[in-house]
Structures are given as C-alpha cells and as structure tokens.
Enzyme design. Sequence first.
Site, PDB file in Angstrom:
ATOM      1  N   CYS A 260      30.362  43.673  42.946  1.00  0.00           N
ATOM      2  CA  CYS A 260      31.226  43.021  43.868  1.00  0.00           C
ATOM      3  C   CYS A 260      30.746  41.816  44.884  1.00  0.00           C
ATOM      4  CB  CYS A 260      31.937  44.156  45.314  1.00  0.00           C
ATOM      5  SG  CYS A 260      32.743  45.074  44.009  1.00  0.00           S
TER       6      CYS A 260
HETATM    7  N1  LIG Z   1      32.199  49.200  40.394  1.00  0.00           N
HETATM    8  C1  LIG Z   1      32.630  48.973  41.557  1.00  0.00           C
HETATM    9  O1  LIG Z   1      31.711  49.317  42.846  1.00  0.00           O
HETATM   10  C2  LIG Z   1      34.082  48.070  42.307  1.00  0.00           C
HETATM   11  C3  LIG Z   1      34.364  48.458  43.502  1.00  0.00           C
HETATM   12  C4  LIG Z   1      35.502  48.220  44.070  1.00  0.00           C
HETATM   13  C5  LIG Z   1      36.199  46.771  43.337  1.00  0.00           C
HETATM   14  N2  LIG Z   1      36.330  46.728  41.994  1.00  0.00           N
HETATM   15  C6  LIG Z   1      37.186  46.469  41.006  1.00  0.00           C
HETATM   16  O2  LIG Z   1      37.614  47.223  40.048  1.00  0.00           O
HETATM   17  C7  LIG Z   1      37.396  46.544  39.018  1.00  0.00           C
HETATM   18  C8  LIG Z   1      36.953  47.265  38.029  1.00  0.00           C
HETATM   19  O3  LIG Z   1      35.404  47.624  37.679  1.00  0.00           O
HETATM   20  P1  LIG Z   1      34.719  48.471  36.929  1.00  0.00           P
HETATM   21  O4  LIG Z   1      33.508  48.307  38.124  1.00  0.00           O
HETATM   22  O5  LIG Z   1      35.573  49.828  37.689  1.00  0.00           O
HETATM   23  O6  LIG Z   1      34.189  48.083  36.030  1.00  0.00           O
HETATM   24  P2  LIG Z   1      33.670  49.312  34.539  1.00  0.00           P
HETATM   25  O7  LIG Z   1      32.961  47.837  33.974  1.00  0.00           O
HETATM   26  O8  LIG Z   1      33.135  49.564  35.483  1.00  0.00           O
HETATM   27  O9  LIG Z   1      34.954  49.852  33.477  1.00  0.00           O
HETATM   28  C9  LIG Z   1      35.731  49.114  33.311  1.00  0.00           C
HETATM   29  C10 LIG Z   1      36.408  49.568  32.364  1.00  0.00           C
HETATM   30  O10 LIG Z   1      37.380  49.195  31.710  1.00  0.00           O
HETATM   31  C11 LIG Z   1      37.835  49.013  30.063  1.00  0.00           C
HETATM   32  N3  LIG Z   1      38.208  47.778  29.775  1.00  0.00           N
HETATM   33  C12 LIG Z   1      37.923  46.901  29.595  1.00  0.00           C
HETATM   34  N4  LIG Z   1      38.973  46.147  29.256  1.00  0.00           N
HETATM   35  C13 LIG Z   1      40.061  47.177  28.796  1.00  0.00           C
HETATM   36  C14 LIG Z   1      41.552  47.228  28.392  1.00  0.00           C
HETATM   37  N5  LIG Z   1      41.568  45.449  28.035  1.00  0.00           N
HETATM   38  N6  LIG Z   1      41.802  47.718  28.088  1.00  0.00           N
HETATM   39  C15 LIG Z   1      41.118  49.110  28.774  1.00  0.00           C
HETATM   40  N7  LIG Z   1      40.036  49.550  28.817  1.00  0.00           N
HETATM   41  C16 LIG Z   1      39.383  48.362  28.989  1.00  0.00           C
HETATM   42  C17 LIG Z   1      36.044  48.614  29.844  1.00  0.00           C
HETATM   43  O11 LIG Z   1      35.552  49.657  28.514  1.00  0.00           O
HETATM   44  C18 LIG Z   1      35.515  49.759  31.486  1.00  0.00           C
HETATM   45  O12 LIG Z   1      35.256  51.566  30.689  1.00  0.00           O
HETATM   46  C19 LIG Z   1      36.704  45.468  39.209  1.00  0.00           C
HETATM   47  O13 LIG Z   1      37.978  44.341  38.887  1.00  0.00           O
HETATM   48  C20 LIG Z   1      35.949  44.991  39.853  1.00  0.00           C
HETATM   49  O14 LIG Z   1      35.957  44.345  40.313  1.00  0.00           O
HETATM   50  C21 LIG Z   1      35.103  47.368  41.671  1.00  0.00           C
END
Ligand SMILES: NC(=O)c1ccc[n+]([C@@H]2O[C@H](COP(=O)([O-])OP(=O)(O)OC[C@H]3O[C@@H](n4cnc5c(N)ncnc54)[C@H](O)[C@@H]3O)[C@@H](O)[C@H]2O)c1
Length: 420
Positions: A260
């Site tokens: 983030c």
């Molecule tokens: N990790 C954090 O602490 C956090 C906190 C707040 C917000 N976010 C936001 O949340 C969002 C997700 O982050 P995350 O950390 O969970 O990511 P992540 O990489 O842990 O997980 C994302 C998942 O999405 C899947 N994916 C990718 N493209 C896809 C598609 N087209 N269809 C289906 N699945 C798909 C991937 O295989 C993966 O398993 C991002 O925008 C991030 O900025 C993350």
Amino acid sequence: MSVDVAIVGLGYVGLPLAQEASRVGLKVLGFDIGQRVVDGLNAGRSHVDDLSDGDIAEMTTAGFEATTDASRLRDAKTIVICVPTPLSEDGGPDLGPVVSAVTTIRDNLQKGMLVILESTTYPGTTDEVVRPILEETGLVAGTDFHLAFSPERIDPGNEKFGAKNTPKVVGGQTPACGDAAAAFYGQFVDTVVRAKGTREAETAKLLENTYRHINIALVNEMARFCHDLGIDLWDVIDAAKTKPFGFQAFYPGPGVGGHCIPIDPNYLSHNVRARLGYPFRFVELAQEINATMPAYVVQRAQNILNEDAKPLRGSTVLLLGVTYKPNIADQRESPAVPLAKQLADKGAVVQYHDPHVTDWRALGDRAQRVEDLAGAVAAADLVILIQNHREYDVDALAATANRFFDTRGVAAEGEKVSRL
Ligand SMILES: NC(=O)c1ccc[n+]([C@@H]2O[C@H](COP(=O)([O-])OP(=O)(O)OC[C@H]3O[C@@H](n4cnc5c(N)ncnc54)[C@H](O)[C@@H]3O)[C@@H](O)[C@H]2O)c1
C-alpha cells in the site's frame, strides 16, 4: 442465484472478507485465476498470514468453495473484486488485473447483481473503467445492476482491527447502489460509513495512505538531521505523542514497504498529473525521502564499521527481519531488498535471518540465510535490525553483537548499539 457473494481475487484482502462473510452464514464462492491458490484453499491450506488452515476449514464447513471456473459467477447475488492494483513499468497505475476481472464479471453479469470494487485505485476508476465494461452487456448500472466502490483497509498482522471491526467506507454509483452495498457489508461489518459517491470513496482510501506515507517521510527526514545534531528522535517522538490532541506518532525506519504505502500514493499523484498537468508535490517529496532511506542506512552502516577500522567491503553484515513489517511473512516491496543489494554491491558479505522467511530470493545467492541466530549475531561485524519480529530478544542479541544498528528504535542504549 445460489451464491450470496462471490469474491474475485483470493489474497490478503479477498480471503479475510470471505471469512467474515461466511462467519455470518453467507454462502461464499471464491474465484481466482491462480490454480495453485484455488487448489491450496480447496485442500484446506491458507496462503495469507491472517488466516490459519483451521480458519479455512471453518469456512469450508460453512460452505466456502474456491474455483477458477468463471461461469460460476453467474450464480452470485453480489460480486466483490479484490484483485491487485500494481504499478506499471513507468510507475503509473496498472489496472490490468482490474480490467481482466471486470471483463470476466461482464461475461457473467445478471440483472439484479451488486458489483463492488475493493481494489485500491485512482478516483474515477469505478465510473470510468468498471462501469463501461459492465454496461457492454446492455445492462445499466444503477438501473439493472448495482455498482459501488468500497476501499479495503485491512492491516495484515493487526491483532486488534480486522475486517469486522474496521469501519467500511462505501460509495455507490447511485444512492440506491450505495444503499445496496451498505446493506451487504452491514451483515458482517460493525460500522458502515457512507461516502457521497464512488469518487469520494476511492479518494478517501488514497488520502489515508498518502497521509501515512507523508508522515513517515517527515520523521525519516528528521531522523537524518536529528542524528547529525545529536538528538534522539525516538525520545522526541515519545515526548511529542503525550499531547492528547493534534498529533499522531509516526516512526522512522529503513524505508517503506508493503503493497500500500509505496504504491497507492502513486495512483493519486499520477492521476493528478495526467488529468491536471501539475504535480502532487507532497507525494513526490515523500517518495524521494522514503526511497533513499535504504541508502542512508547503508551509509550509516559504513560509518559504524569505520569506527572499528573496518571497511564495508569484506565485512559480514547480518540483517534481522527481511519482511516489510514485523510478525508477518509478506515481503512485498520490503526495503530490506534495496538495502541488502546496496550492501552487497559495496562488497559486504550479506547474511539474513527471518523466522518468517525460509527462502529469500531477492539477492539470488548473494545473501546467505543463517540458522544459528545467536552464533551468527556474535560472529558478524555488524548486525542491522530491520524488522523487530516478536521472536527477537533485541537486547539479548544486541549484547552479544560486535556492533548492533537498530533501525526500529527498540534496543536499549549501549556502547555497541547505534539507533537510526
Ligand atoms: N494487502 C494489503 O494489506 C491491502 C490493504 C488494503 C488494500 N489492498 C488493496 O487490495 C487489492 C488486493 O490486494 P491483495 O493484497 O489482496 O493482493 P494479493 O496479491 O494478495 O491477491 C490478489 C489475488 O487476485 C488474484 N487475481 C489477479 N488477477 C485476477 C483476475 N483477473 N481474476 C481473478 N483473480 C485475480 C491473484 O491470483 C491473487 O490471488 C489491491 O488493490 C491492494 O492495493 C491491499
């Protein structure tokens, strides 16, 4: 519609959401393009820090199932998008995963569905990117289906605040879309906060992370001159934070990491520049300061070794904790990577220890993993504490080290101890 909610993207954000929804009895379907992720979950294995294998078992008992079969999205009343929003090579937003996920949903969109985007993104994405793709079906947002944005605020490893007790901001494409999204989250989140629309909800998330990014940069810049002035910044912060209003404590460190803080403010500054032609100066300055912290730590390491008449070249430097924050295994954007690379480039023998990381590929074979922590600490020319994992007894380690450089301000003062 036999599925209450389908969650698209089963990572750090999607899985805790799936857990909370299934806890209140919703029938949850998880969709991901990663076959390994899906197979792992269906075999009962969690791949994120905040959920254990036991949590996955509980979810499965409650009816949770993971799939790579997009056609099953048709059966869902609500679809929540939690896919990554990384940066492209030029440092701007890469909406590739969002567009791909939305295209998949478009192909399965049904009248009456509620679609919510949770991925962090620039203002206007829901209305200008997501809505047009979904409306290619001929269905209209706000009339035939509901569309909303709700930023994810999860803080991996936070034992006090999780998906249930962190207030959830919701902005609808129309007021009715906002009502539908608020009713959905209201089933399993304690507090739902209504934003005026999708743009306000998108920007709220970016404000939160930009605020953090800038305040970390502020103390990082102060760390440098306080050191030069012989002032203990950690003590300064401890004193300042006793003010019961108007101040929030932020702490310096070896650089910012995670998914983030180093990334999200770019979504905002890039958008301001692209649309309006002028910079978001606070973000650019914060980036510059935070990005140079690993180099500053290397310079301080060199100075510390110099006191022992040792050059960095050939000295053994042991890094403790290579994840981006304490007590979790997540290594994304960890400042340990540029720090270790710069040390290795200058000829140091780099070793690392991390109870959460068994295989650190950041430096190829240029960083050796140590198993015997006590032995390695005593043998190294310099030990640098990067993450204060709870497994570390910092004072005991510092007491046996030749030199101990504490970038987290946790070690007691001592002759061999230097603090950032
Ligand atoms: N990790 C954090 O602490 C956090 C906190 C707040 C917000 N976010 C936001 O949340 C969002 C997700 O982050 P995350 O950390 O969970 O990511 P992540 O990489 O842990 O997980 C994302 C998942 O999405 C899947 N994916 C990718 N493209 C896809 C598609 N087209 N269809 C289906 N699945 C798909 C991937 O295989 C993966 O398993 C991002 O925008 C991030 O900025 C993350």
